[in-house]
Design an enzyme around this catalytic site. Structure first.
Site: not given
Ligand SMILES: NC(=O)C1=CN([C@@H]2O[C@H](COP(=O)(O)OP(=O)(O)OC[C@H]3O[C@@H](n4cnc5c(N)ncnc54)[C@H](OP(=O)(O)O)[C@@H]3O)[C@@H](O)[C@H]2O)C=CC1
Ligand SMILES: O=C(O)C1=N[C@H](C(=O)O)C[C@H](O)C1
Length: 264
Positions: A9, A11-12, A14, A96, A121-122, A156-157, A160
Site C-alpha cells: 500500500g 502509494a497510500g 500511510m 495495520a 489497529p493503532s 477521522h479524515h 476514511k
Molecule cells: N494501525 C494503524 O496504526 C493505522 C491504521 N490505518 C489503516 O491503514 C489503512 C490504510 O490507511 P491510509 O493509508 O489512510 O489509506 P489509503 O487509501 O491512503 O492507502 C491505502 C493504499 O493501499 C492501496 N491498495 C488498494 N488495494 C491494494 C492492494 N490489493 N494491494 C496493495 N495496495 C492496495 C490503495 O490504493 P487506492 O487508493 O487505489 O485504493 C492506497 O494506495 C486503513 O485501513 C487505515 O484504517 C491507518 C493509520 C494508522
Molecule cells: O484511517 C485512519 O486514518 C486511521 N485508522 C486507524 C483506525 O481505524 O483505528 C488508526 C488511526 O486512528 C488512523
C-alpha cells in the site's frame, strides 16, 4: 546489518510516510514498495510519490528481493495479499489495516502459526498507552454505585473508508471485557429510551483531514471522566509500525501486539 523491509500500500497516505521514514532509518533497508497493478501510480518511483525524491524503488506487485518484514497499511484485499507475501517470503508481518472481515482475521491467525505477526489497529504509542489507562478505569468503575456509562467518540479524515475506526472498536472491546458489557451500539436516533448501563456506544465523525482522534467517556452520576488521544500527523503510526517491524523480524511465529513492541 539493516533489517530489510517491504511496504504494502506504498502509494497510500500511510504508505508514503512509511517510505519517507523507513528510507531515512539507518537500521532498516527498504527493498520493495508494493501496490496493486491497477493503481494510477503503479510503476512510478516510490520516493517521488512520497514527495522525498527518487529512491530507485518502483511501485510494483512482485519482486525478486528478499525481505525480513513486510508492513501493510492498505485495504482488506491488500491485507490479504500482504499475508500471502509474508508467508511466501517467511517474513514477519506488521498488519495495520483496519476494517478487516472475519475471513481476513482468520487468515491472519492461521498465518501466525508460521510467521511472526504484529497486529494492531493503532501503532501509536499514546493510543496504546491510553488503552491501558482505559482498562484501569474500566476495572475500577465496573461496580461503581449508579453505574458508569461508556461512550466512544472518534474523528477521522473524510477519506476514511471503515467506520467506526479499528481503534475505537478495540477500546470498546478492552473496556467491555473488564466491565462485563456485551452490547455495542453505533449512534442513536429516534426514541431509543433510557440508556441502559450495559452498552457501549460508538460515534464516528468524518471531517476534513483529521489524522485520528479518540475520546473515551466514562459518565457517572455527578462526575465524568474523559480520556482523549489525538494525532497531529500520521508519523506516530508510521514510526510505531517501523518499530514493530524491527521487533518482529526474526521472532518466532505467533501473534504479537503493540504492547509487546512498546513494552507496555
Ligand atoms: N494501525 C494503524 O496504526 C493505522 C491504521 N490505518 C489503516 O491503514 C489503512 C490504510 O490507511 P491510509 O493509508 O489512510 O489509506 P489509503 O487509501 O491512503 O492507502 C491505502 C493504499 O493501499 C492501496 N491498495 C488498494 N488495494 C491494494 C492492494 N490489493 N494491494 C496493495 N495496495 C492496495 C490503495 O490504493 P487506492 O487508493 O487505489 O485504493 C492506497 O494506495 C486503513 O485501513 C487505515 O484504517 C491507518 C493509520 C494508522
Ligand atoms: O484511517 C485512519 O486514518 C486511521 N485508522 C486507524 C483506525 O481505524 O483505528 C488508526 C488511526 O486512528 C488512523
Amino acid at each position: 546489518m539493516p533489517i530489510t523491509i517491504a511496504i504494502n500500500g506504498a502509494a497510500g497516505r500511510m504508505g508514503q510516510r512509511l517510505v519517507a521514514l523507513g528510507s531515512e532509518d539507518k537500521s532498516l533497508e527498504l527493498v520493495a514498495c508494493f501496490e496493486y497493478s491497477g493503481h494510477p501510480k503503479f510503476g512510478q518511483d516510490a520516493g517521488d510519490v512520497a514527495g522525498i525524491g527518487e529512491l530507485g524503488l518502483h511501485l510494483v506487485d512482485q519482486t525478486d528481493e528478499t525481505y525480513e518484514a513486510i508492513i501493510d497499511f492498505s485495504v482488506p484485499e491488500g491485507a490479504h495479499a500482504a499475508i500471502e507475501r509474508a508467508v511466501q517470503a517467511k517474513a514477519a508481518l506488521v498488519m495495520a489495516t483496519t476494517g478487516l472481515e472475519e475471513q481476513h482475521k482468520a487468515k491472519i491467525r492461521e498465518a501466525a502459526n508460521v510467521i511472526p505477526i504484529v497486529w494492531a489497529p493503532s501503532m501509536s504509542t499514546t493510543v496504546n498507552l491510553t488503552m491501558k489507562l482505559c482498562e484501569i478505569a474500566a476495572d475500577a468503575l465496573k461496580d461503581i454505585q449508579g453505574g458508569a456509562d461508556v461512550e466512544i467518540m472518534e474523528r477521522h479524515h473524510r477519506y476514511k473508508e471503515d467506520s467506526p475506526s479499528g481503534t475505537a472498536l478495540r477500546f470498546g472491546e478492552l473496556i467491555a471485557n473488564k466491565m462485563g458489557i456485551t452490547k455495542h451500539i453505533h449512534g442513536r436516533e429516534g426514541r431509543p429510551g433510557k440508556r441502559p448501563h450495559d452498552e457501549i456506544a460508538y460515534h464516528a465523525i468524518r471531517t476534513g483531514d483529521n489524522p485520528g482522534e479518540h475520546t473515551i467517556i466514562f459518565g457517572l452520576l455527578g462526575e465524568t471522566m474523559e480520556l482523549t488521544v489525538r494525532a497531529s500527523n500520521r508519523d506516530c503510526y508510521a514510526s510505531g509500525a517501523l518499530q514493530a517491524a524491527k521487533f518482529a523480524a526474526g521472532k518466532k511465529p505467533g501473534l504479537y501486539s503493540m504492547n509487546d513492541v512498546l513494552g507496555l
